[in-house]
Design an enzyme around this catalytic site. Structure first.
Site, PDB file in Angstrom:
ATOM      1  N   LEU A   4       6.397 -10.264  -2.454  1.00 52.28           N
ATOM      2  CA  LEU A   4       4.998 -10.504  -2.847  1.00 52.28           C
ATOM      3  C   LEU A   4       4.259 -11.401  -1.845  1.00 52.28           C
ATOM      4  O   LEU A   4       3.249 -12.005  -2.183  1.00 52.28           O
ATOM      5  CB  LEU A   4       4.898 -11.073  -4.275  1.00 52.28           C
ATOM      6  CG  LEU A   4       5.506 -10.191  -5.376  1.00 52.28           C
ATOM      7  CD1 LEU A   4       5.364 -10.880  -6.751  1.00 52.28           C
ATOM      8  CD2 LEU A   4       4.853  -8.810  -5.421  1.00 52.28           C
ATOM      9  N   TYR A  32       4.684  -5.692  17.323  1.00 58.50           N
ATOM     10  CA  TYR A  32       4.910  -4.946  16.076  1.00 58.50           C
ATOM     11  C   TYR A  32       5.621  -3.621  16.371  1.00 58.50           C
ATOM     12  O   TYR A  32       6.664  -3.309  15.782  1.00 58.50           O
ATOM     13  CB  TYR A  32       3.557  -4.704  15.388  1.00 58.50           C
ATOM     14  CG  TYR A  32       3.599  -3.656  14.313  1.00 58.50           C
ATOM     15  CD1 TYR A  32       4.287  -3.879  13.123  1.00 58.50           C
ATOM     16  CD2 TYR A  32       2.963  -2.422  14.493  1.00 58.50           C
ATOM     17  CE1 TYR A  32       4.339  -2.906  12.143  1.00 58.50           C
ATOM     18  CE2 TYR A  32       3.005  -1.445  13.504  1.00 58.50           C
ATOM     19  CZ  TYR A  32       3.703  -1.687  12.341  1.00 58.50           C
ATOM     20  OH  TYR A  32       3.763  -0.726  11.381  1.00 58.50           O
ATOM     21  N   ALA A  58       7.724  -4.832   5.427  1.00 57.80           N
ATOM     22  CA  ALA A  58       7.639  -5.163   6.855  1.00 57.80           C
ATOM     23  C   ALA A  58       6.455  -6.077   7.104  1.00 57.80           C
ATOM     24  O   ALA A  58       5.555  -6.203   6.269  1.00 57.80           O
ATOM     25  CB  ALA A  58       7.463  -3.886   7.682  1.00 57.80           C
ATOM     26  N   SER A  83       3.259  -6.178   9.433  1.00 60.86           N
ATOM     27  CA  SER A  83       2.593  -5.029  10.066  1.00 60.86           C
ATOM     28  C   SER A  83       1.234  -5.335  10.689  1.00 60.86           C
ATOM     29  O   SER A  83       0.420  -4.420  10.833  1.00 60.86           O
ATOM     30  CB  SER A  83       2.454  -3.899   9.043  1.00 60.86           C
ATOM     31  OG  SER A  83       1.637  -4.330   7.983  1.00 60.86           O
ATOM     32  N   TYR A 106       0.829  -1.217   0.000  1.00 59.36           N
ATOM     33  CA  TYR A 106       0.000   0.000   0.000  1.00 59.36           C
ATOM     34  C   TYR A 106       0.867   1.273   0.000  1.00 59.36           C
ATOM     35  O   TYR A 106       0.895   2.026  -0.972  1.00 59.36           O
ATOM     36  CB  TYR A 106      -0.918  -0.068   1.226  1.00 59.36           C
ATOM     37  CG  TYR A 106      -1.765   1.127   1.532  1.00 59.36           C
ATOM     38  CD1 TYR A 106      -2.413   1.858   0.539  1.00 59.36           C
ATOM     39  CD2 TYR A 106      -1.973   1.513   2.859  1.00 59.36           C
ATOM     40  CE1 TYR A 106      -3.219   2.941   0.859  1.00 59.36           C
ATOM     41  CE2 TYR A 106      -2.782   2.573   3.194  1.00 59.36           C
ATOM     42  CZ  TYR A 106      -3.393   3.303   2.192  1.00 59.36           C
ATOM     43  OH  TYR A 106      -4.198   4.363   2.514  1.00 59.36           O
ATOM     44  N   VAL A 107       1.612   1.481   1.062  1.00 62.69           N
ATOM     45  CA  VAL A 107       2.414   2.710   1.154  1.00 62.69           C
ATOM     46  C   VAL A 107       3.563   2.690   0.146  1.00 62.69           C
ATOM     47  O   VAL A 107       3.826   3.686  -0.539  1.00 62.69           O
ATOM     48  CB  VAL A 107       2.954   2.888   2.594  1.00 62.69           C
ATOM     49  CG1 VAL A 107       3.938   4.044   2.653  1.00 62.69           C
ATOM     50  CG2 VAL A 107       1.809   3.111   3.574  1.00 62.69           C
ATOM     51  N   ARG A 143      -8.092   8.659  16.487  1.00 66.47           N
ATOM     52  CA  ARG A 143      -6.870   8.448  15.705  1.00 66.47           C
ATOM     53  C   ARG A 143      -6.659   9.624  14.753  1.00 66.47           C
ATOM     54  O   ARG A 143      -7.588  10.351  14.414  1.00 66.47           O
ATOM     55  CB  ARG A 143      -6.986   7.168  14.855  1.00 66.47           C
ATOM     56  CG  ARG A 143      -7.043   5.887  15.667  1.00 66.47           C
ATOM     57  CD  ARG A 143      -5.697   5.585  16.315  1.00 66.47           C
ATOM     58  NE  ARG A 143      -5.703   4.319  17.026  1.00 66.47           N
ATOM     59  CZ  ARG A 143      -6.054   4.164  18.309  1.00 66.47           C
ATOM     60  NH1 ARG A 143      -6.464   5.218  19.016  1.00 66.47           N
ATOM     61  NH2 ARG A 143      -6.002   2.989  18.887  1.00 66.47           N
ATOM     62  N   PHE A 146       1.169   7.761  11.507  1.00 67.50           N
ATOM     63  CA  PHE A 146      -0.018   7.559  12.318  1.00 67.50           C
ATOM     64  C   PHE A 146      -0.974   6.712  11.470  1.00 67.50           C
ATOM     65  O   PHE A 146      -0.548   5.711  10.911  1.00 67.50           O
ATOM     66  CB  PHE A 146      -0.523   8.898  12.873  1.00 67.50           C
ATOM     67  CG  PHE A 146       0.309   9.316  14.078  1.00 67.50           C
ATOM     68  CD1 PHE A 146       1.676   9.557  13.946  1.00 67.50           C
ATOM     69  CD2 PHE A 146      -0.234   9.357  15.352  1.00 67.50           C
ATOM     70  CE1 PHE A 146       2.482   9.846  15.054  1.00 67.50           C
ATOM     71  CE2 PHE A 146       0.561   9.650  16.467  1.00 67.50           C
ATOM     72  CZ  PHE A 146       1.908   9.901  16.316  1.00 67.50           C
TER      73      PHE A 146
END
Ligand code: UFG
Length: 331
Positions: free
Chosen positions: A33, A139, A73, A75, A11-12, A223, A169
């Protein structure tokens, strides 16, 4: 020069890779992957499929790489409690091996995906980078350990290696550009906004609200939601800082990335109702273990040191982008 994005099929990472390409950079994506998607790798980036630590020498040894954005990572907070080895190896051991490879091949710049989960339950809000770091889950502990490791490698490098750890965040929204849209496509989805949107899509019956007895205005957790495009922009600014000016803190800068505004779970669900026009049934469930009540960033350091300013500060706008993306997905 080439920039490497690890986790660039996620995603990021995929959005960071796209922003780099849009800025005219050459990009190599490294991704095994295991959780990323081949078709999320932006067109124009070269994909090397493999474990970051295993392929680091091949990728960095080819020469011409002058920076790495390290997003690859493990996550999942819940998974980290039951499979700690996966997190210590996947996040800490892998990154230390990457740091060794960066040193061997004299790659001077690293931007690391760190997290608000390094802080744990905050003593005050908004959270600055000087706040105590007492992660409440494995994590967060592994990400904090990596932040420490990076600091020591930078300090020992005599200025040859510099790094920025970006403490995200709550990342949200999606990237819509000329290529395929890039958004959250986790096989195991735990994040609030995509889960709420799955209700609107008819894939879930309702959303569970994890606790309504928190010491917040409406009793639900608060959040700080940040748009993934703003987040990606901060990575580019961090690379600029590392290429040019003086890097504070011994060559390793730690920066929070958030909007500085908190929204409650109920406010998020309301925003999703407004954006989707769906009633989105919700039910109160017990608190989720390890959740802090309020996580809101002070993003003053990112503004002052990186010159970063988030542009997507409207929750409905962030949700609308996530919704546009979610509707296009069948997986
Ligand atoms: N929530 C619900 N119901 C759900 C899912 C989430 O009420 O079905 C609540 C959570 O309790 C929390 C809020 O929605 O209060 C947001 O939860 P997310 O799971 O979307 O994200 P987190 O706040 O748990 O994110 C944290 C840290 C990040 C870190 C991430 C890792 O804030 O820095 O965990 O997944 F990266």
């Amino acid at each position: 020069m080439t920039l490497v994005v690890t986790g660039g099929a996620g995603y990021v990472g995929s959005v960071c890779a796209q922003h780099l390409l849009d800025a005219g950079q050459d990009v190599v994506v490294v991704d095994d992957l295991s959780t990323g998607h081949r078709d999320a790798v932006p067109e124009g980036a070269r994909l090397v499929v493999g474990d970051v630590a295993e392929v680091a020498d091949e990728v960095l040894g080819a020469g011409g790489v002058d920076g790495v954005i390290h997003c690859a990572a493990r996550s999942l907070v819940g998974e980290s409690a039951v499979e700690p080895a996966k997190y210590w190896h996947g996040n800490v051991v892998t990154t230390v091996r990457l740091l060794d490879a960066l040193r061997r091949h004299r790659v001077p710049r690293l931007v690391f995906s760190s997290t608000a989960a390094t802080y744990g339950e905050p003593e005050s809000s908004p959270i600055t980078e000087d706040a105590p770091t007492r992660p409440t889950n494995t994590y967060g502990a592994t990400k904090l350990a990596v932040d420490h490791a990076i600091g020591t490698y930078a300090a020992a490098s005599d200025g040859e290696f510099r790094a920025v750890s970006l403490r995200y965040f709550n990342v949200a929204g999606a990237h819509a550009g000329t290529g395929p849209a890039l958004g959250e496509r986790h096989t195991v989805e735990t994040h609030l906004i995509p889960l709420v949107l799955q209700v609107a899509l008819g894939r879930r019956d309702e959303i569970a609200i994890f606790g309504d007895d928190w010491p917040t205005a409406d009793g639900t957790c608060v959040r700080d939601y940040i748009h993934v495009d703003d987040l990606a922009e901060a990575h580019l600014l961090a690379l600029d800082l590392l290429a040019g000016g003086e890097v504070p803190d011994g060559g390793h800068l730690v920066c929070n990335l958030g909007n500085g505004t908190g929204f409650s779970v109920l406010e998020v669900i309301e925003a999703c109702r407004r954006v989707t026009g769906h009633p989105i049934p919700a039910r109160v469930a017990p608190r989720r273990t390890g959740d802090p009540g309020v996580l809101v960033a002070s993003a003053a350091r990112a503004r002052d040191e990186l010159g970063w300013k988030p542009t997507h500060t409207d929750l409905d706008g962030i949700v609308a982008d996530a919704w546009a993306f979610a509707r296009t997905r069948v997986d």
